[in-house]
Design a protein around this motif. Structure first.
Motif, mmCIF file in Angstrom:
data_model
loop_
_atom_site.group_PDB
_atom_site.id
_atom_site.type_symbol
_atom_site.label_atom_id
_atom_site.label_comp_id
_atom_site.label_asym_id
_atom_site.label_seq_id
_atom_site.Cartn_x
_atom_site.Cartn_y
_atom_site.Cartn_z
ATOM 1 N N THR A 1 0.827 -1.214 0.000
ATOM 2 C CA THR A 1 0.000 0.000 0.000
ATOM 3 C C THR A 1 0.858 1.260 0.000
ATOM 4 O O THR A 1 0.385 2.340 -0.342
ATOM 5 C CB THR A 1 -0.951 0.025 1.212
ATOM 6 N N ARG A 2 2.134 1.123 0.378
ATOM 7 C CA ARG A 2 3.038 2.270 0.325
ATOM 8 C C ARG A 2 3.320 2.711 -1.118
ATOM 9 O O ARG A 2 3.840 3.801 -1.330
ATOM 10 C CB ARG A 2 4.361 1.941 1.015
ATOM 11 N N ILE A 3 3.026 1.846 -2.066
ATOM 12 C CA ILE A 3 3.224 2.233 -3.469
ATOM 13 C C ILE A 3 2.215 3.308 -3.860
ATOM 14 O O ILE A 3 2.522 4.232 -4.610
ATOM 15 C CB ILE A 3 3.077 1.010 -4.391
ATOM 16 N N VAL A 4 1.003 3.208 -3.313
ATOM 17 C CA VAL A 4 -0.100 4.087 -3.712
ATOM 18 C C VAL A 4 -0.388 5.166 -2.672
ATOM 19 O O VAL A 4 -0.439 6.358 -2.994
ATOM 20 C CB VAL A 4 -1.381 3.256 -3.969
ATOM 21 N N ALA A 5 -0.561 4.756 -1.421
ATOM 22 C CA ALA A 5 -1.064 5.663 -0.382
ATOM 23 C C ALA A 5 -0.234 6.931 -0.205
ATOM 24 O O ALA A 5 -0.806 8.038 -0.209
ATOM 25 C CB ALA A 5 -1.189 4.912 0.948
ATOM 26 N N PRO A 6 1.097 6.856 -0.053
ATOM 27 C CA PRO A 6 1.854 8.101 0.161
ATOM 28 C C PRO A 6 1.723 9.087 -0.986
ATOM 29 O O PRO A 6 1.726 10.310 -0.777
ATOM 30 C CB PRO A 6 3.301 7.613 0.305
ATOM 31 N N ASN A 7 1.600 8.572 -2.222
ATOM 32 C CA ASN A 7 1.503 9.470 -3.370
ATOM 33 C C ASN A 7 0.142 10.169 -3.437
ATOM 34 O O ASN A 7 0.059 11.342 -3.806
ATOM 35 C CB ASN A 7 1.756 8.685 -4.661
ATOM 36 N N ILE A 8 -0.919 9.446 -3.073
ATOM 37 C CA ILE A 8 -2.249 10.064 -3.022
ATOM 38 C C ILE A 8 -2.275 11.174 -1.981
ATOM 39 O O ILE A 8 -2.675 12.312 -2.258
ATOM 40 C CB ILE A 8 -3.324 9.006 -2.716
#
Length: 368
Positions: A40-47
């Motif tokens: 989820t670190r692939i998506v969540a931090p960027n959002i």
């Protein structure tokens, strides 16, 4: 905030696999469930980074994410099936992985021109990790792994409560220089840097996922295992105390390359000499390099190269590419390789990853 945030990591990283093993999950399933936490670190931090960079109020996002992560994690207490735990971890980690990159950007904005002092603030996270792994390791000598989710929930609640006291950072520290994000991402040195971060976190997969189980298989007590985890982070704390002097003196590139070489040595020692306590003690001291100096230099590199409104997304990219994509792949491959061909081969692959990262950095990473 760092104290409590890394206390939660001190529960999750060393002991979560032990809890999953207590629930009778296989090595493959443990690897998959750990990978969910990291993926989820692939998506969540960027959002969340995009939202913060466009609308500001980073601490409001941190508070929301901290509250939501403690609320969603509580669902872990109500089911023990694979898909229930997988779903809970997916939802929880989407919020949990959102807060730290924005808090890192907030910290660096507070520091302004004194950003090289970051490590002296970050070391409080290491202290929180040391305290919790030592206490929980001792408790697990007398109680079953059932207590691990409760320890995690206490840490998450503390993160949310302390986040309410942290002020927003001042925008006066932000650089006025600003490039489109895609322009930055097309630069070769940025691509090389992110590739190095990815490989380093892939290499940590066997360590973060199976180190506790690995040592138990070699007849170390849980109390001693907790102390070994703590020793690694004590070494990290010592390094953090000196990083504000070393970064201006030696530069980011040189410290980063030395970190990669020492990381390779660490994984080889753990993989080939698990029955030697003296060598394991030395390998844990090398955590100062494989995480401490590497992380401090990476944060400094991101702060230097992602300026203005890109700061939040720069920290988010570092988190998502390294800890997210790299960490998830590392957990998956270690879960699939742990039984066959075995731990020694798995840690040897980890060493190969840091060796490749060193070659990339030596050949293409520009001096800073």
């Amino acid at each position: 905030f760092y104290l409590f945030y890394f206390s939660s990591i001190g529960v999750l990283v060393p002991y979560w696999s032990l809890y999953l093993q207590w629930l009778n999950f296989s090595a493959k399933e443990i690897g998959e469930l750990t990978a969910i936490l990291l993926a989820t670190r692939i998506v969540a931090p960027n959002i969340w980074g995009w939202i913060a960079d466009h609308h500001g109020n980073r601490m409001r996002i941190v508070r929301l994410a901290s509250f939501a992560s403690s609320l969603t994690f509580s669902a872990i207490l109500f089911g023990h099936g694979y898909f229930w735990i997988a779903g809970t971890l997916l939802l929880f980690s989407f919020f949990w992985n959102a807060s730290l990159p924005q808090f890192e950007a907030t910290t660096l904005q507070h520091l302004g021109e004194h950003s090289h002092h970051y490590s002296k603030i970050r070391l409080w996270g290491s202290i929180g990790f040391i305290v919790i792994v030592t206490i929980l390791g001792a408790l697990l000598e007398h109680f079953s792994a059932r207590i691990i989710p409760y320890a995690m929930l206490l840490s998450l609640t503390a993160i949310w409560l302390i986040s309410l006291t942290v002020p927003e950072s001042s925008s006066r520290h932000l650089s006025l220089e600003h490039q489109p994000l895609m322009t930055i991402l097309k630069r070769r040195d940025v691509i090389i840097f992110l590739s190095i971060c990815f490989l380093v976190q892939v290499s940590h997969g066997p360590y973060y996922t199976f180190y506790t189980i690995y040592l138990e298989q070699h007849h170390y007590s849980r109390s001693l295992i907790g102390q070994l985890w703590a020793l690694g982070v004590i070494a990290e704390v010592i390094i953090f105390l000196f990083m504000h002097q070393w970064l201006p003196r030696y530069g980011i590139r040189k410290i980063l390359l030395i970190s990669l070489l020492l990381s390779t040595l660490r994984w080889l020692i753990i993989g080939f000499y698990p029955d030697s306590l003296a060598l394991l003690l030395f390998a844990q001291c090398l955590h100062a390099a494989s995480f401490g100096t590497f992380h401090a230099t990476a944060i400094a590199w991101v702060h230097h190269n992602f300026t203005g409104k890109n700061q939040g997304r720069g920290q988010a990219l570092y988190s998502s590419v390294g800890f997210g994509a790299g960490g998830a792949l590392g957990s998956l491959f270690s879960g699939y390789f742990w039984v066959t061909p075995g731990p020694t081969a798995t840690f040897s692959i980890a060493a190969a990853c840091t060796t490749l990262a060193f070659i990339l950095g030596l050949r293409w990473l520009r001096r800073l």
